[in-house]
Scaffold this motif. Structure first.
Motif, mmCIF file in Angstrom:
data_model
loop_
_atom_site.group_PDB
_atom_site.id
_atom_site.type_symbol
_atom_site.label_atom_id
_atom_site.label_comp_id
_atom_site.label_asym_id
_atom_site.label_seq_id
_atom_site.Cartn_x
_atom_site.Cartn_y
_atom_site.Cartn_z
ATOM 1 N N SER A 88 -5.817 4.037 0.245
ATOM 2 C CA SER A 88 -5.350 2.652 0.230
ATOM 3 C C SER A 88 -5.442 2.078 1.644
ATOM 4 O O SER A 88 -6.141 2.616 2.491
ATOM 5 N N GLY A 89 -4.696 0.993 1.889
ATOM 6 C CA GLY A 89 -4.944 0.192 3.080
ATOM 7 C C GLY A 89 -6.145 -0.686 2.827
ATOM 8 O O GLY A 89 -6.794 -1.177 3.739
ATOM 9 N N THR B 172 0.822 -1.210 0.000
ATOM 10 C CA THR B 172 0.000 0.000 0.000
ATOM 11 C C THR B 172 0.856 1.261 0.000
ATOM 12 O O THR B 172 0.490 2.265 -0.630
ATOM 13 N N THR B 173 1.994 1.233 0.704
ATOM 14 C CA THR B 173 2.896 2.390 0.673
ATOM 15 C C THR B 173 3.440 2.591 -0.732
ATOM 16 O O THR B 173 3.487 3.713 -1.247
ATOM 17 N N ASN C 63 -3.539 6.316 3.496
ATOM 18 C CA ASN C 63 -3.180 4.894 3.502
ATOM 19 C C ASN C 63 -3.464 4.360 4.903
ATOM 20 O O ASN C 63 -2.589 4.342 5.765
ATOM 21 N N CYS D 89 0.667 3.972 -3.086
ATOM 22 C CA CYS D 89 0.361 5.393 -2.891
ATOM 23 C C CYS D 89 1.485 6.287 -3.413
ATOM 24 O O CYS D 89 1.231 7.299 -4.079
ATOM 25 N N VAL E 297 -5.148 0.480 -4.421
ATOM 26 C CA VAL E 297 -5.270 1.913 -4.213
ATOM 27 C C VAL E 297 -6.412 2.390 -5.101
ATOM 28 O O VAL E 297 -6.491 2.013 -6.273
ATOM 29 N N TRP F 91 -3.540 -6.094 -2.529
ATOM 30 C CA TRP F 91 -3.926 -4.797 -1.992
ATOM 31 C C TRP F 91 -4.234 -3.845 -3.138
ATOM 32 O O TRP F 91 -3.818 -4.070 -4.275
ATOM 33 N N ASP G 278 -2.079 14.380 3.714
ATOM 34 C CA ASP G 278 -1.797 12.971 4.000
ATOM 35 C C ASP G 278 -2.513 12.617 5.296
ATOM 36 O O ASP G 278 -2.051 12.958 6.385
#
Length: 419
Positions: free
Chosen positions: A377-378, A253-254, A350, A257, A408, A406, A276
């Motif tokens: 995301s997440g 997810t990081t 996220n 993004c 986004v 996962w 953010d």
């Protein structure tokens, strides 16, 4: 990187346990929340002990899965295929950063397997009260078709669990377990004990964090390992000190993004205002600023995340005039930045699917009508429809990208008024 890993039992139990401790400390450095240590009292209160005894703990059996952690309050996290619940006392210093003076010392690891989920809480309380320095819970069905994923914030445990406790070297484990049997009012508890040898775990963990490539020419690097591989010297690096806050680049997810921000930099990042939400380590806000954002606003409910983001900003040469940080969860307007309503070019978050969907009206309020973007995301790929449904009223052109299960989800703010 939100999620600690555990490893399966190997014939060489000592090496397996050492790997487990390293993984657990890495998880601690990345994801744990700083909490007060649990007192090492010898007995529970009479009311607590009576409740534990009434719950009934018969039927413990022996198995071969291993995990390792530190102590404290429950923090529930997952790595895909490797879920763990942890009670921990951080080996980080009070600021949430790595303390090089910590580490070392052998420990005894006690494993109790196939515990009914309804009994896990009392069992952990008893073990911690009898001097365990750490206690963790893992899905006993890990690696099977019955494996279940649980997420931070879920008030659940697995139906059948493996419990692991750590004790300082020299503790009489048999005496401790006999006391546990007495307190819980059960006939017996079957357990396996392994001694994990001394090691400088902090340095082992620090050595294990290396520069992570999150996209072409885009890297996340730990403060103590800033040198990029040969041929990548011209890449953009976000420098982080791995610690309590989520966002070290290892999780899909990081990467999703950051990649989205880079791909949309001309439209909604360069010279723009980026929010953010759930900033964690600050990686997305800092990344946006390094990509040319004029201003970034980071919001997180955790005060240590705010500290972490501010520290990481300084590591990247970002001062307070460009990155504003707030502690808030979105429920109280008084805690939110006052200059975000209808002025934000890009909102990125996220976090997890629950807050992502609940925050849709707030993000719609922040984003500029007709041009503001959202990137959330997440979210598991299976949860994309839920997110699209939550954002569809205020955002058009909704689309998503996936990596490793996962996703986004992104869209463009329309003209529908936000609540």
């Amino acid at each position: 990187d939100r999620h600690p890993r555990s490893t399966s039992h190997r014939p060489d139990a000592t090496m397996a346990s050492a790997c487990n401790v390293c993984c657990a400390v890495r998880a601690l450095l990345r994801h744990a929340r700083r909490v007060p240590s649990t007192p090492s009292t010898r007995v529970l209160s009479s009311a607590r002990a009576s409740a534990a005894a009434a719950a009934g703990f018969n039927g413990f059996t022996r198995a071969s899965a291993t995990v390792a952690t530190h102590r404290g309050r429950p923090v529930q996290t997952t790595h895909r295929g490797r879920p763990v619940q942890t009670r921990l006392a951080s080996t980080l210093n009070p600021e949430g950063t790595i303390d090089a003076n910590l580490g070392g010392g052998s420990v005894d690891q006690v494993r109790i397997t196939r515990v009914d989920g309804s009994n896990v809480g009392e069992l952990q309380d008893v073990l911690l009260s009898l001097g365990a320095t750490c206690c963790s819970v893992e899905d006993a069905d890990l690696g099977t078709e019955r494996e279940t994923e649980l997420y931070a914030g879920d008030d659940e445990v697995w139906h059948s669990c493996d419990v692991t406790a750590m004790f300082a070297s020299g503790v009489d484990i048999d005496a401790v377990m006999a006391d546990a049997v007495d307190i819980l009012g059960v006939k017996a508890i079957e357990y396996v004990v392994e001694t994990i040898p001394d090691n400088d775990w902090v340095n082992v963990v620090m050595d294990s964090f290396v520069p992570i490539k999150v996209g072409d020419g885009l890297w996340i690097v730990p403060e103590w390992a800033k040198t990029l591989p040969a041929g990548e010297e011209d890449g953009m690096s976000v420098v982080l000190e791995p610690g309590l806050a989520f966002g070290t680049g290892e999780h899909p997810t990081t990467r999703l993004c950051l990649g989205w921000l880079r791909d949309n930099a001309e439209v909604c990042v360069r010279g723009k205002h980026v929010v953010d939400f759930g900033t964690g380590s600050g990686v997305l806000a800092i990344g946006a600023l390094l990509m040319g954002a004029a201003k970034a606003t980071g919001v997180d409910v955790d005060p240590l995340s705010v500290k972490s983001a501010r520290r990481n900003a300084k590591l990247n040469g970002v001062d307070d005039s460009r990155l504003a940080l707030f502690r808030a969860d979105g429920s109280d307007d008084d805690d939110l930045p006052a200059d975000c309503d209808g002025t934000v070019d890009c909102v990125v978050a996220n976090i997890l699917v629950g807050p992502v969907t609940r925050l849709a009206p707030l993000f719609a309020r922040f984003a500029k009508k007709g041009s503001g973007r959202v990137c959330v995301s997440g979210v598991l790929a299976t949860q994309v429809r839920t997110v699209r449904d939550a954002y569809g009223e205020w955002f058009d052109d909704l689309s998503h990208e996936e990596e490793g299960g996962w996703a986004v989800v992104s869209g463009v703010r329309n003209s529908t008024p936000a609540p």
